[in-house]
Design a protein around this motif. Structure first.
Motif, PDB file in Angstrom:
ATOM      1  N   ASP A  70       0.828  -1.211   0.000  1.00  0.00           N
ATOM      2  CA  ASP A  70       0.000   0.000   0.000  1.00  0.00           C
ATOM      3  C   ASP A  70       0.862   1.261   0.000  1.00  0.00           C
ATOM      4  OD1 ASP A  70      -2.283  -1.505  -0.048  1.00  0.00           O
ATOM      5  OD2 ASP A  70      -2.730  -1.290   2.099  1.00  0.00           O
ATOM      6  N   ARG A  92       2.370   1.823  -3.500  1.00  0.00           N
ATOM      7  CA  ARG A  92       1.366   2.355  -4.423  1.00  0.00           C
ATOM      8  C   ARG A  92       1.064   3.814  -4.130  1.00  0.00           C
ATOM      9  NH1 ARG A  92      -2.604  -2.120  -6.707  1.00  0.00           N
ATOM     10  NH2 ARG A  92      -1.201  -3.917  -6.680  1.00  0.00           N
ATOM     11  N   ALA A  93       0.977   4.156  -2.858  1.00  0.00           N
ATOM     12  CA  ALA A  93       0.718   5.544  -2.486  1.00  0.00           C
ATOM     13  C   ALA A  93       1.877   6.448  -2.910  1.00  0.00           C
ATOM     14  CB  ALA A  93       0.485   5.640  -0.981  1.00  0.00           C
ATOM     15  N   VAL A 104       4.015   5.984  -5.478  1.00  0.00           N
ATOM     16  CA  VAL A 104       3.985   6.158  -6.931  1.00  0.00           C
ATOM     17  C   VAL A 104       2.887   7.136  -7.324  1.00  0.00           C
ATOM     18  CG1 VAL A 104       3.550   4.976  -9.120  1.00  0.00           C
ATOM     19  CG2 VAL A 104       5.023   3.905  -7.405  1.00  0.00           C
ATOM     20  N   GLU A 105       1.738   7.012  -6.706  1.00  0.00           N
ATOM     21  CA  GLU A 105       0.625   7.925  -6.988  1.00  0.00           C
ATOM     22  C   GLU A 105       0.982   9.358  -6.613  1.00  0.00           C
ATOM     23  OE1 GLU A 105      -3.576   7.245  -6.120  1.00  0.00           O
ATOM     24  OE2 GLU A 105      -3.032   5.165  -5.699  1.00  0.00           O
ATOM     25  N   GLN A 106       1.515   9.546  -5.425  1.00  0.00           N
ATOM     26  CA  GLN A 106       1.760  10.898  -4.931  1.00  0.00           C
ATOM     27  C   GLN A 106       2.822  11.634  -5.731  1.00  0.00           C
ATOM     28  OE1 GLN A 106       2.951  11.107  -0.804  1.00  0.00           O
ATOM     29  NE2 GLN A 106       3.280  13.318  -0.870  1.00  0.00           N
ATOM     30  N   PHE A 118       2.471   9.928 -10.433  1.00  0.00           N
ATOM     31  CA  PHE A 118       1.242   9.877 -11.225  1.00  0.00           C
ATOM     32  C   PHE A 118       0.062  10.409 -10.422  1.00  0.00           C
ATOM     33  CE2 PHE A 118       3.774   6.506 -13.374  1.00  0.00           C
ATOM     34  CZ  PHE A 118       3.806   7.083 -14.643  1.00  0.00           C
ATOM     35  N   SER A 119       0.227  11.620  -9.929  1.00  0.00           N
ATOM     36  CA  SER A 119      -0.820  12.242  -9.129  1.00  0.00           C
ATOM     37  C   SER A 119      -2.073  12.457  -9.978  1.00  0.00           C
ATOM     38  CB  SER A 119      -0.332  13.583  -8.583  1.00  0.00           C
ATOM     39  OG  SER A 119      -1.339  14.226  -7.854  1.00  0.00           O
ATOM     40  N   VAL A 126      -3.916  10.247 -11.431  1.00  0.00           N
ATOM     41  CA  VAL A 126      -4.168   9.235 -12.459  1.00  0.00           C
ATOM     42  C   VAL A 126      -5.196   8.239 -11.919  1.00  0.00           C
ATOM     43  CG1 VAL A 126      -3.134   7.382 -13.833  1.00  0.00           C
ATOM     44  CG2 VAL A 126      -1.864   9.507 -13.416  1.00  0.00           C
ATOM     45  N   GLU A 160      -7.141   5.071 -10.726  1.00  0.00           N
ATOM     46  CA  GLU A 160      -6.605   3.830 -10.153  1.00  0.00           C
ATOM     47  C   GLU A 160      -6.566   2.708 -11.182  1.00  0.00           C
ATOM     48  OE1 GLU A 160      -7.628   0.766  -6.460  1.00  0.00           O
ATOM     49  OE2 GLU A 160      -8.468   2.805  -6.493  1.00  0.00           O
ATOM     50  N   SER A 203      -6.051   2.910 -14.336  1.00  0.00           N
ATOM     51  CA  SER A 203      -4.931   3.123 -15.260  1.00  0.00           C
ATOM     52  C   SER A 203      -3.601   2.751 -14.624  1.00  0.00           C
ATOM     53  CB  SER A 203      -4.898   4.589 -15.718  1.00  0.00           C
ATOM     54  OG  SER A 203      -6.077   4.938 -16.401  1.00  0.00           O
ATOM     55  N   LEU A 204      -3.496   2.958 -13.318  1.00  0.00           N
ATOM     56  CA  LEU A 204      -2.246   2.661 -12.616  1.00  0.00           C
ATOM     57  C   LEU A 204      -2.088   1.192 -12.267  1.00  0.00           C
ATOM     58  CD1 LEU A 204      -1.430   5.427  -9.960  1.00  0.00           C
ATOM     59  CD2 LEU A 204      -0.076   4.696 -11.924  1.00  0.00           C
TER      60      LEU A 204
END
Length: 547
Positions: free
Chosen positions: A374, A377-378, A380-382, A385-386, A388, A390, A392-393
């Motif tokens: 978790d 993933r957080a 990479v998102e932050q 790929f802010s 984007v 979910e 798609s990621l």
């Protein structure tokens, strides 16, 4: 930009300090000025020649203003003043083995310690084979240093070694290197910056340096029509961005390009950096100003530097999600760099591009305490790929799984897992910013122009593997086979036929994907097919959602 560079650069600086005692004075004529340089160990050097007005006072955070004529005497015998450097600290709470590896790796950063630095730094260094005369028309390497767009200078990366090696090969070249503004002085983002048309100032500085070389290099024996741009790391990224600016029109400033660990970035719009701008404004004491950009021009340089130091380092938690990476500003970069490649806005010149095997390891060090699925993933998102969706990621996390054997350092099985997600983080970041962009530009341009690629597998260092920059130090010093390819390419626009240290290097194409593999035992030709699916997924995401 680091690693194996250390001993070489430290030696170079020691030699530089000895020049005053051992060098022979030389002169060149620049307009109505006499430029005083020196000859040492068969290389004649002219250091710190200004190519633009000092970007001080009202010229801070503005486009470079070229110097149009020279007169009097220019003392070019001392190391050039560096542009203001931004320290790149590492986390001292790293796991012991990782901390040990990082300290050893970052020794090279000490090479600039003690050298003078100032906003008044827009200068070029010219180094030529001893005895070179105006009219000799030697080919020219126009060198752009690396350092994460935050550190680095011409003083830290001299070209004596590669000039000496070129003479030994019977293929003499000139080495011309330029300083450019860094971090908050050269790569500030935000809507205010974009609206003022002053984004990516460091790239504008480089372009102005290239114009200066084109105009004046003949006075030092160079051929303005035979210039190749070369850089490592941020310098390589800069080379790629010099290729995609201006609709791909080189203005006749260069006829070839070499990128050592860096390609046009998967970055987006400069307004994505609004939080960075606002943070700088706040810490510089400009938050209540009616014109925050003008306020930033007026604060002391130390205040602006201190504000920049409040932002994360390359070796901190965000890693390669750096606030200083160039982004689309509407002027120098009219669109996201990879979108420019897709639109055909690429200089039609032959180029070489290569990476080291483990580009992401050093930059993954600061996120060692990302320990769970978790949290990864957080992260990479932050940072990458802010915003984007979910869905798609989701495929990305399958392409870069939590399996040390698939991580970086590559090819080491379950070994070197120096933190719970270290190898996964290193694989992802290295591919995201270095390997996938390299393959992307090769895929889109190898059918349009002559291209070559290399993969460096030399210089393995502990848990960092074959780390970012491990290909570069020996090449700059002229000590290894890559130097011979670079010299030959500069002279002929083809790396082949250089010397008995080299082997035939095939051009790249998307069918065979042949690459030069630089290994401890020497050189061989292999392929460039590692992680094709994973990098394809990263590239698709970065095109749809630029950073």
């Amino acid at each position: 930009m680091y690693s194996r560079l250390s001993r070489f650069l430290q030696l170079a600086l020691l030699l530089g300090n000895a020049f005053a005692a051992s060098a022979v004075a030389q002169t060149a004529t620049l307009d109505d000025a006499t430029v005083i340089g020196y000859t040492n160990n068969s290389v004649t050097s002219f250091m710190g020649i200004p190519f633009a007005e000092p970007p001080l006072g009202d010229l801070r955070l503005r486009l470079p203003k070229p110097i149009t004529s020279y007169s009097g005497t220019i003392n070019a015998t001392q190391p050039a003043t560096q542009c203001i450097q931004l320290p790149l600290p590492i986390r001292t709470d790293l796991p012991p083995e990782l901390l040990q590896d990082m300290i050893a790796y970052l020794e090279v950063l000490e090479s600039g310690a003690g050298l003078p630095q100032s906003e008044d730094c827009l200068t070029v260094n010219i180094q030529v084979p001893e005895g070179t005369l105006p009219g000799d028309k030697l080919p020219v390497i126009a060198f752009i240093f690396g350092g994460g767009f935050a550190i680095g200078s011409t003083a830290q990366m001299p070209g004596d070694g590669i000039v000496q090696r070129s003479v030994a090969m019977g293929q003499p070249v000139i080495f011309a290197a330029m300083n450019y503004r860094l971090h908050a002085f050269g790569f500030l983002g935000g809507k205010e910056v974009k609206e003022a048309g002053v984004g990516n100032l460091g790239l504008h500085d480089q372009r102005e340096g290239l114009r200066w070389i084109h105009t004046h290099i003949a006075a030092f024996g160079g051929d303005p029509d035979r210039v190749t741009i070369w850089g490592p790391s941020a310098g390589a990224i800069s080379v790629g961005l010099q290729m995609v600016t201006n609709g791909g029109d080189t203005e006749g400033l260069f006829r070839g390009a070499i990128m050592s660990s860096g390609s046009p970035l998967p970055s987006g719009d400069i307004t994505n950096l609004q939080l960075t701008y606002d943070t700088i404004v706040e810490h510089a004491g400009c938050a209540n100003s009616s014109d925050t950009l003008e306020c930033l021009r007026q604060v002391p340089a130390d205040t602006l530097l201190a504000a920049a130091e409040t932002l994360p380092s390359l070796f901190g938690y965000p890693g390669l999600a750096t606030p200083w990476a160039p982004r689309a500003d509407g002027v120098f970069l009219e669109d996201a760099p990879q979108h420019l490649v897709l639109s055909g806005s690429v200089a039609d010149v032959p180029f070489i591009t290569g990476d080291s095997l483990d580009e992401g390891t050093v930059f993954a060090s600061g996120s060692f305490n990302v320990t769970t699925e978790d949290a990864f993933r957080a992260y990479v998102e932050q940072f990458f790929f802010s915003g984007v969706p979910e869905a798609s990621l989701a495929p990305l996390f399958e392409l870069y799984p939590n399996d040390p054997a698939q991580g970086s350092p590559f090819g080491t099985g379950d070994d070197n897992q120096l933190a719970p997600m270290y190898k996964r983080m290193a694989a992802f970041q290295g591919d995201m910013i270095f390997q996938a962009p390299r393959r992307f530009i090769l895929d889109h341009r190898s059918s349009q122009q002559d291209t070559w690629t290399f993969i460096n597998e030399r210089g393995r260092s502990g848990g960092l593997g074959v780390a970012h920059g491990s290909d570069f130090g020996a090449a700059l010093s002229g000590a290894d086979d890559l130097a011979d390819y670079i010299i030959q390419f500069t002279a002929t626009r083809d790396p082949n036929g250089a010397s008995n240290r080299t082997i035939p290097w095939p051009k790249y194409d998307t069918v065979n994907r042949q690459a030069l593999h630089v290994v401890e035992e020497g050189l061989n030709i292999g392929n460039d097919t590692l992680r094709l699916a994973a990098m394809g997924g990263l590239t698709a995401l970065s095109i749809a959602f630029p950073l």
